[in-house]
Design an enzyme around this catalytic site. Structure first.
Site, PDB file in Angstrom:
ATOM      1  N   THR B 327     -26.666  51.723  33.062  1.00  0.00           N
ATOM      2  CA  THR B 327     -27.366  52.135  31.844  1.00  0.00           C
ATOM      3  C   THR B 327     -26.902  51.306  30.658  1.00  0.00           C
ATOM      4  OG1 THR B 327     -27.508  54.378  32.687  1.00  0.00           O
ATOM      5  CG2 THR B 327     -27.870  54.100  30.326  1.00  0.00           C
ATOM      6  N   TRP B 330     -28.088  47.732  31.051  1.00  0.00           N
ATOM      7  CA  TRP B 330     -29.526  47.576  30.851  1.00  0.00           C
ATOM      8  C   TRP B 330     -29.832  47.256  29.382  1.00  0.00           C
ATOM      9  CZ3 TRP B 330     -33.017  50.050  27.680  1.00  0.00           C
ATOM     10  CH2 TRP B 330     -34.365  49.799  27.945  1.00  0.00           C
ATOM     11  N   HIS B 331     -29.034  47.826  28.487  1.00  0.00           N
ATOM     12  CA  HIS B 331     -29.310  47.643  27.075  1.00  0.00           C
ATOM     13  C   HIS B 331     -29.016  46.244  26.586  1.00  0.00           C
ATOM     14  CE1 HIS B 331     -29.570  52.001  27.055  1.00  0.00           C
ATOM     15  NE2 HIS B 331     -30.267  51.851  25.945  1.00  0.00           N
ATOM     16  N   GLY B 332     -28.211  45.532  27.294  1.00  0.00           N
ATOM     17  CA  GLY B 332     -27.979  44.179  26.815  1.00  0.00           C
ATOM     18  C   GLY B 332     -26.856  43.522  27.564  1.00  0.00           C
ATOM     19  N   PHE B 485     -34.017  44.701  24.067  1.00  0.00           N
ATOM     20  CA  PHE B 485     -33.350  45.046  25.332  1.00  0.00           C
ATOM     21  C   PHE B 485     -34.207  44.652  26.527  1.00  0.00           C
ATOM     22  CE2 PHE B 485     -31.478  48.538  22.602  1.00  0.00           C
ATOM     23  CZ  PHE B 485     -30.460  47.721  22.212  1.00  0.00           C
TER      24      PHE B 485
END
Lengths: 506, 485
Positions: B327, B330-332, B485
């Site tokens: 998680t 995934w954002h960066g 993202f």
């Protein structure tokens, strides 16, 4: 009709109306409010399509040149005003408008020395004044109708190395000429209230440090002179420039440094443009600035003859000089109507000129001023001091400086720039380039016929937008106030109604 | 292109609306002409695809081809899964498809990050520096959901390339979600119907989202930036608190505003996307927060990672760790996001064994304060991808900053007083309360009741639109946070 359909019809109608206005009405080309040309539809190139800048520019063109742009902008200012808590007491009303896109400061670290022996502004009259900080690195002090807007300075004391080098180089290459540097503080130096001190760095340490690094050239302590007169109207409240009175004290300081005669204000006729609201309204986008008009007061010498000749520059859309006109006589002081936002262009009418003033003073001293727009207000107070005053804008000059100095018998060169431009290495490099550039070095783009030209002829009824008479600071400049002057093409005040003043004494 | 762009609002949308309405007429005519059942060709779908590609190409003229390749891969993999009978072969097709999807994501999003990480331990890789394609994390996840749903036989395979392309590229949700599951819209791609209620609600939702973004989030972003970017070197305790609170509110209004606009536009075309937010800051625990925040991502990880790995049944701790690592990731491609993910993984694991067991016995107010604190500190990690700045922020926050309540702090509070109030109130289900209240008051009035409610909505919509337009003129910093993202 069902409520849903009723909703759809009304909302679609409202939306379509706005869409039709935005898509079919003539687009705005110039913002009175921000005093700048608005984005134009981009020119296509495959590279621009590939790196997505073409589409991006279309989007920004579309939103920048909206029909009724300034009206919408005014509405947005009202919205911004509405979110303030208006019950605050008078003393507490201080705001800061943080810079829109603040790059970090120039890599230079803050100065540690030289802070001690700087004279503090003699009793900041606004030390305990209410103030607020608006966006764009602008501090707004006080309440309507006496709001004062200040541009924050973010530079450190040991910046401006490139400027120092340039001034020293002038002295080195022309040792027979007196070279002076006058770095003019921004209004924030004197009028930042105590509680906003953190928002703007002190400028005196920077100026003193620049002067301390000069070799052979002399620093003009105009900032000390100004500090002694902060109770008078030495800075405009609503414009990013200083007031002519400030330039008067600075000119006095320059005359003293240069050892030339200088006359007090009794030798001048005072003129007033009423109801002036300057550029800070557009920059701060704070409506209280608009509600605080002031008087623009300037002075015309009444005891000395002076004869002004201009060479006017034509520039292309990138503000590169494409043509220089033949010398033509013109008035030194232009007269603006009451309420005109472009009153600061009183002096010489614009920046895009090479000015030569022959005065009735006979002392064999000939001064050349290399200046930004702050410098425009200075020469008018030096006609009693020098036989000739030449004025060169650091952005537009097409001659070889050494040749020009020799040909015109210049004895004194003064750099007159504000803190932003003294800090900016790109400004300094431009000034240094004058020493080496060839004569008549107009931009190669002069041959591009599709480039629009912008002329500012003295007697023109309708002035075209002229570029930046604000402190143009580049990306290396102290970035606390990332005001629109980052964009060099941002033009200053265009004012439709310039009436050339005929009081020039021939 | 972004939704909160005047060009999108007043050039793209009108052009799209006109073409889509024309396409609708064509579709109706085709339906009348065709003898047997519904015609396969849909002019509306073609229009939507063309405009979606234009929408994407507007910001990514080159990477639009990357997206097309990605759809092609998934189209082939999907057909493969559907075609094979044996479990092994189906699985092989799935794995090939997933591997290619993840390889694309890995290359364009994480290559630079890993090569940098390797360089730090002394291994030089000479990986090329690739710019991040907008929205890649979203459309790759949608691709994954498609393949897995087809593999699990939860959804039928899509045999028409253009319809799969439609699912992946549909412009309302293309660049920043919500992550729409294939199963959610599979049926509507073929057969959808827009009622007046759909269109009215969709439009209303769109304007609400626009207002959230332009009026609230953009203004808050200035405050957050002023302290957390420009003022970071000299940050007072109050500055740190104001800055991070501004960001906390900003990211919610930014992202949920985007989701509202996406869901609203979808509704106008007859698509029903899942909700993405449910007043997350009203949560009573961090576990609860994650059930309310970016719900489409949470449920994606739950259904496609956590449960397949074993969920609660076996090595739960490892599963939790992996899912929260992913998680964050995934954002960066940056360590702070990984730390942020793991931070929540840890908090959730602790909650599971402590608070969640006694949650009924703790006063709600304490739970809310505790959850918000954890979430806000999380945003502090999330905000800074530069560790130096993160350190400065947390050291100021933890008391090393000066206690001075200076002009900047004062101005940020007082000059934005009503903005703060509005933002905080709107984090609560205020709109729902107000709408229920107006409904209750106005609806019973005979004859005009229902129209009075609609009139209020018209007023709200038009006000939001005009204010947003005014604020967008001259706006400089307007991108949605989640599009990166």
């Amino acid at each position: 009709m069902s409520p849903h359909k009723y909703y759809i019809v009304l909302v679609t109608l409202a939306f379509s109306c706005i869409a039709v206005v935005f898509l079919t009405f003539p687009r705005s080309k110039y913002s009175e409010l921000e005093k700048r040309d608005l984005a134009k539809f981009p020119e296509y190139s495959p590279e621009k399509l590939r790196d997505n800048s073409f589409t991006k520019e279309i989007s920004s063109w579309f939103s920048d040149s909206e029909p009724y742009r300034d009206e919408l902008m005014t509405l947005s200012m009202k919205v911004n005003d509405a979110k303030k808590f208006s019950m605050r007491s008078e003393e507490d009303a201080v705001s800061f408008l943080a810079a829109d896109d603040g790059d970090a400061n120039d890599a230079q670290s803050p100065a540690s020395s030289a802070d001690e022996d700087i004279p503090q502004a003699a009793g900041n009259p606004l030390a305990n004044e209410n103030a607020k900080i608006a966006h764009s690195g602008i501090i707004i002090v006080g309440k309507e109708p006496n709001v004062r807007s200040l541009m924050a300075f973010g530079g450190s004391a040991n910046g401006g190395g490139e400027f120092v080098n340039t001034v020293n180089k002038y002295k080195q290459e022309m040792p027979e000429v007196n070279v002076y540097a006058m770095v003019i503080p921004l209004a924030s130096e004197y009028y930042t209230p105590d509680k906003a001190k953190k928002a703007s760095k002190p400028q005196a340490p920077f100026i003193e440090s620049v002067y301390a690094r000069l070799k052979g050239a002399k620093g003009v302590p105009a900032h000390r002179e100004l500090a002694a007169h902060t109770g008078e109207g030495i800075y405009l409240r609503t414009d990013h420039h200083w007031a002519p009175l400030g330039a008067f004290y600075a000119a006095k300081s320059l005359a003293r440094t240069a050892g030339v005669p200088f006359k007090g204000l009794e030798a001048y006729d005072e003129k007033t443009i009423h109801n002036f609201v300057g550029s800070m309204y557009g920059y701060s986008k704070d409506i209280s600035v608009k509600k605080s008009p002031e008087n623009f007061i300037y002075h015309i010498p009444n005891g000395v003859a002076y004869n002004t000749t201009y060479r006017t520059y034509t520039v292309n859309s990138n503000y590169k000089v494409t043509k220089e006109s033949a010398p033509a006589p013109g008035p030194f002081f232009y007269k603006f109507k009451d309420g005109s936002g472009g009153a600061y262009s009183t002096f010489m009418g614009s920046d895009m000129k090479l000015t030569k003033v022959k005065t009735g003073t006979n002392n064999n001293r000939r001064l050349l001023i290399i200046k930004d727009s702050y410098g425009n207000a200075v020469p008018g107070y030096l006609f009693y001091s020098f036989g000739e005053v030449h004025v060169v804008d650091f952005r537009y000059f097409t001659h070889n400086m050494k040749k020009y100095v020799r040909d015109n018998g210049i004895t004194d060169i003064a750099f007159v720039v504000n803190c932003f431009n003294a800090y900016s290495s790109s400004a300094a490099k431009k000034m240094a380039h004058f020493l080496t550039q060839g004569d008549n070095s107009v931009s190669p783009s002069a041959s591009e016929p599709q480039q629009k030209t912008k002329e500012t002829k003295p007697a023109q009824k309708e002035t075209k937008h002229e570029p930046d008479s604000r402190p143009a600071h580049d990306d290396k400049t102290p970035a606390l106030p990332a005001t629109p002057e980052n964009q060099e093409q941002a033009p200053a005040d265009p004012t439709p109604e310039i009436i050339p003043e005929t009081s020039d004494k021939q | 292109m972004v939704f909160s762009d005047l060009f999108f609002l007043f050039a793209f949308i009108p052009a799209f609306a006109i073409c889509y309405l024309l396409a609708n007429l064509i579709d109706k005519r085709l339906l009348r002409m065709s003898a047997e059942g519904k015609p396969r060709f849909k002019a509306r779908n073609l229009t939507l695809v063309i405009f979606s590609l234009l929408f994407y190409a507007w910001g990514e003229a080159v990477y639009v081809f990357l997206m097309l390749i990605c759809v092609l891969i998934n189209y082939a993999a999907g057909l493969g899964i559907a075609r094979f009978e044996s479990r092994k072969r189906r699985k092989a097709a799935l794995i090939v498809g997933l591997a290619l999807d993840l390889a694309l994501l890995g290359t364009f999003k994480y290559l630079g990050f890993f090569s940098q990480a390797f360089a730090q331990i002394g291994i030089e890789t000479n990986a090329p520096q690739l710019a991040l394609p907008i929205g890649i994390s979203f459309y790759i996840f949608q691709s994954i959901s498609y393949l897995v749903d087809v593999y699990r036989r939860e959804s039928p395979v899509q045999r028409r390339f253009i319809d799969l392309l439609l699912y992946i590229s549909m412009f309302p949700q293309l660049i920043a979600g919500p992550i729409v599951r294939y199963g959610t819209v599979a049926h509507e791609i073929h057969d959808r119907h827009v009622t007046a209620a759909d269109f009215a609600d969709g439009t209303y939702r769109f304007f609400i989202g626009l207002g959230k973004k332009v009026i609230i989030a953009n203004m808050l972003s200035e405050i957050a930036e002023q302290f957390l970017v420009k003022g970071i070197d000299d940050l007072s305790i109050w500055g740190a608190i104001i800055g991070i609170c501004a960001f906390t509110l900003q990211i919610y209004f930014d992202f949920s505003g985007y989701s509202d606009m996406a869901i609203g536009m979808g509704r106008c075309m007859g698509f029903h996307f899942c909700e993405n937010f449910n007043h997350p800051y009203c949560c009573k625990s961090v576990t609860d927060f994650w059930r309310r925040w970016h719900m489409s991502l949470g449920s994606f990880f739950r259904d496609y990672a956590y449960i397949p790995m074993g969920g609660n049944r076996r090595h739960q701790a490892l599963n939790l760790l992996t899912v929260w690592f992913l998680t964050g990731m995934w954002h960066g491609a940056s360590w702070n996001f990984i730390i942020w993910g793991l931070y929540f993984g840890l908090v959730l694991a602790i909650e599971k064994f402590t608070i969640m067991k006694v949650i009924d016995r703790i006063p709600a107010i304490l739970l809310r304060i505790y959850s918000l604190l954890i979430v806000i500190i999380g945003w502090g990690i999330f905000y800074f991808d530069d560790f130096g700045q993160m350190k400065k922020f947390f050291s100021s926050l933890s008391g090393r900053g000066s206690l001075e309540f200076g002009l900047l702090e004062e101005s940020a509070l007082w000059d934005n007083f009503w903005l703060w109030i509005a933002a905080v109130l709107l984090c609560m289900p205020l709109r729902r309360w107000l709408e229920t209240a107006t409904d209750k008051v106005l609806s019973p009035i005979p004859a005009i009741g229902p129209h009075a409610v609609a009139t209020v909505r018209v007023g709200v919509s038009v006000c939001l639109l005009i204010l947003s337009v005014a604020l967008l003129v001259g706006a400089t910093n307007n991108a949605f946070i989640y599009t990166r993202f």
